[in-house]
Enzyme design. Structure first.
Site, PDB file in Angstrom:
ATOM      1  N   LEU A  65       0.827  -1.200   0.000  1.00  0.00           N
ATOM      2  CA  LEU A  65       0.000   0.000   0.000  1.00  0.00           C
ATOM      3  C   LEU A  65       0.868   1.258   0.000  1.00  0.00           C
ATOM      4  CD1 LEU A  65      -2.647  -1.216   2.602  1.00  0.00           C
ATOM      5  CD2 LEU A  65      -2.795  -1.290   0.113  1.00  0.00           C
ATOM      6  N   PRO A  66       0.291   2.422  -0.340  1.00  0.00           N
ATOM      7  CA  PRO A  66       1.100   3.631  -0.544  1.00  0.00           C
ATOM      8  C   PRO A  66       1.758   4.216   0.696  1.00  0.00           C
ATOM      9  CG  PRO A  66      -1.003   3.793  -1.696  1.00  0.00           C
ATOM     10  CD  PRO A  66      -1.095   2.604  -0.799  1.00  0.00           C
ATOM     11  N   THR A  99       6.012   0.658   2.181  1.00  0.00           N
ATOM     12  CA  THR A  99       7.050   1.447   2.838  1.00  0.00           C
ATOM     13  C   THR A  99       6.348   2.486   3.702  1.00  0.00           C
ATOM     14  OG1 THR A  99       8.633   1.128   1.047  1.00  0.00           O
ATOM     15  CG2 THR A  99       9.010   2.982   2.519  1.00  0.00           C
ATOM     16  N   LYS A 174      14.610   0.371   5.030  1.00  0.00           N
ATOM     17  CA  LYS A 174      14.096   0.840   3.744  1.00  0.00           C
ATOM     18  C   LYS A 174      14.193   2.357   3.612  1.00  0.00           C
ATOM     19  CE  LYS A 174      12.099   0.972  -0.244  1.00  0.00           C
ATOM     20  NZ  LYS A 174      10.719   0.573  -0.525  1.00  0.00           N
ATOM     21  N   LYS A 249       7.381  10.998  -0.218  1.00  0.00           N
ATOM     22  CA  LYS A 249       6.860  10.419   1.016  1.00  0.00           C
ATOM     23  C   LYS A 249       7.955   9.705   1.796  1.00  0.00           C
ATOM     24  CE  LYS A 249       5.247   6.431   0.930  1.00  0.00           C
ATOM     25  NZ  LYS A 249       5.680   5.023   1.171  1.00  0.00           N
TER      26      LYS A 249
END
Length: 303
Positions: A65-66, A99, A174, A249
Site C-alpha cells: 500500500l502507498p 514502505t 528501507k 513520502k
C-alpha cells in the site's frame, strides 16, 4: 499450494502477486483499481470483491500500500469501521511490503499479535524491473520464527532477503536506502545535466561515470536521461516506475525518523526539498527520475 490474499496491485504489487501465482499458489487479489485486478487475474489469480473477501480462507496475506495511513486504516479500521484484522483467522501470516513508518508497523503488529496473527514488515527495493523478474530485495522486520514462515513466499518474489531485526526494522532499513537513492538520483541528474549542457553525449557520459568513481545504481540500471536505458521510465515518458510523490513520502519518513533519533541528515533534507518543489510543479505522478527536468534549463525531450 497456499491460498494467498494480495492487497494492493500497483506498479510493484501486481508483478509480485503474479510471481506468487506463477509459483503455484492460489492468489486472491484485491485493489481499488479494477484494471489492476484484471491484470493479475489474467495471470491466473482470482479477483476478490473486497479486502475482507480476499482474506477469507487465506493462510498468508501480502499487502503493498502507498503510505502509513493506508496500512493503519486497512488493518485497524477507521471512522468506526472494523479493520481487516477482525476478518483474518488466527495463525495467519501477514507480510506488509508497503514502505511506511516503523512505528506504524509496530502498532499494527502489536494488535495482530493480540489476535494471534503473525504480522511482519518486509518492504522491498529493486524497482518495477525487479518486481517483474522476481529479483527484489526484501528488508524484513520479524522474529526468526516469523521470517522462517515467510521465507518460502518471499523467495518467489525476491532474490535477496535480509533479516534487519524485529518488527519495524525492515522499515527503518528501507527509509535509509530510499533516502540514499533519492540523493543519488539528484546527484546523477545534476552530473548528466551539466555534461549535456556542455555538449556531451548523455550515453557516453553515463558510461564513463558508470565505470568510474561516480558509478551508482541510477547510472547502471535507471538512468534519468531519455534514451540511455531503453527499459528505464525515462525512456517511456517517465511513466510507471516509482512515482515522485512516493519518493517524496519516503524522504519525509526519513526526515521524521532523523528528528526522532536526533540524527543529522542534511543531504536527505535537501533532496526532500528538491522533490517537493518538483512535485508542486505537477510532476508528482511521474517517475522520480524525472527530477532531471528540474535541474536543466532545457529539460530533455521524452522518448
Amino acid at each position: 499450494m497456499t491460498t494467498i490474499a494480495f492487497i494492493g496491485l500497483g506498479n510493484m504489487g501486481a508483478p509480485m502477486a503474479i510471481n506468487l501465482q506463477k509459483a503455484g499458489h492460489d492468489v486472491r487479489a484485491f485493489d481499488l483499481s479494477k484494471e489492476a485486478v484484471a491484470k493479475v487475474v489474467a495471470a491466473g489469480a482470482t479477483a476478490a470483491f473486497s479486502a475482507q473477501d480476499a482474506v477469507q480462507g487465506a493462510k498468508v496475506v501480502v499487502t503493498m500500500l502507498p503510505a502509513s495511513q493506508h496500512v493503519e486504516a486497512l488493518f485497524l479500521g477507521k471512522d468506526g469501521a472494523p479493520g481487516l484484522l477482525a476478518s483474518i483467522a488466527p495463525g495467519t501470516l501477514v507480510i506488509d511490503s508497503s514502505t511506511i513508518a516503523a512505528a506504524t508497523s509496530q502498532k499494527v503488529a502489536k494488535a495482530a499479535d493480540a489476535a494471534g496473527i503473525d504480522f511482519i514488515d518486509a518492504p522491498v527495493s529493486g524497482g518495477t524491473g525487479g518486481a517483474i523478474a522476481g529479483t527484489l530485495t526484501f528488508m524484513v522486520g520479524a522474529t526468526a520464527v516469523q521470517l522462517a514462515r515467510a521465507q518460502p513466499y518471499l523467495e518467489k518474489m525476491g532474490a535477496n532477503i535480509f533479516h534487519a531485526g524485529d518488527v519495524g526494522a525492515g522499515q527503518t532499513a528501507k527509509i535509509c536506502n530510499n533516502m540514499l537513492l533519492g540523493i543519488l538520483m539528484v546527484g546523477t541528474s545534476e552530473a548528466i545535466a551539466l555534461g549535456v549542457a556542455n555538449g556531451l553525449d548523455p550515453k557516453v557520459l553515463s558510461e564513463i561515470m558508470r565505470r568510474s568513481s561516480g558509478g551508482n545504481w541510477a547510472l547502471e540500471k535507471y538512468n534519468p536521461f531519455p534514451g540511455v536505458h531503453e527499459t528505464a521510465p525515462a525512456s517511456k515518458g517517465y511513466a510507471g516506475g516509482f512515482g515522485t510523490d512516493l519518493m517524496l513520502k519516503d524522504l519525509g519518513l526519513a526526515q521524521e525518523n532523523a528528528m526522532a533519533v536526533k540524527a543529522t541528515t542534511p543531504l536527505g533534507g535537501l533532496a526532500r526539498a528538491i522533490y517537493a518543489q518538483h512535485s508542486l510543479g505537477g510532476n508528482g505522478a511521474l517517475d522520480f527520475s524525472s527530477i532531471i527536468a528540474a535541474l536543466q534549463a532545457h529539460p530533455p525531450k521524452q522518448a
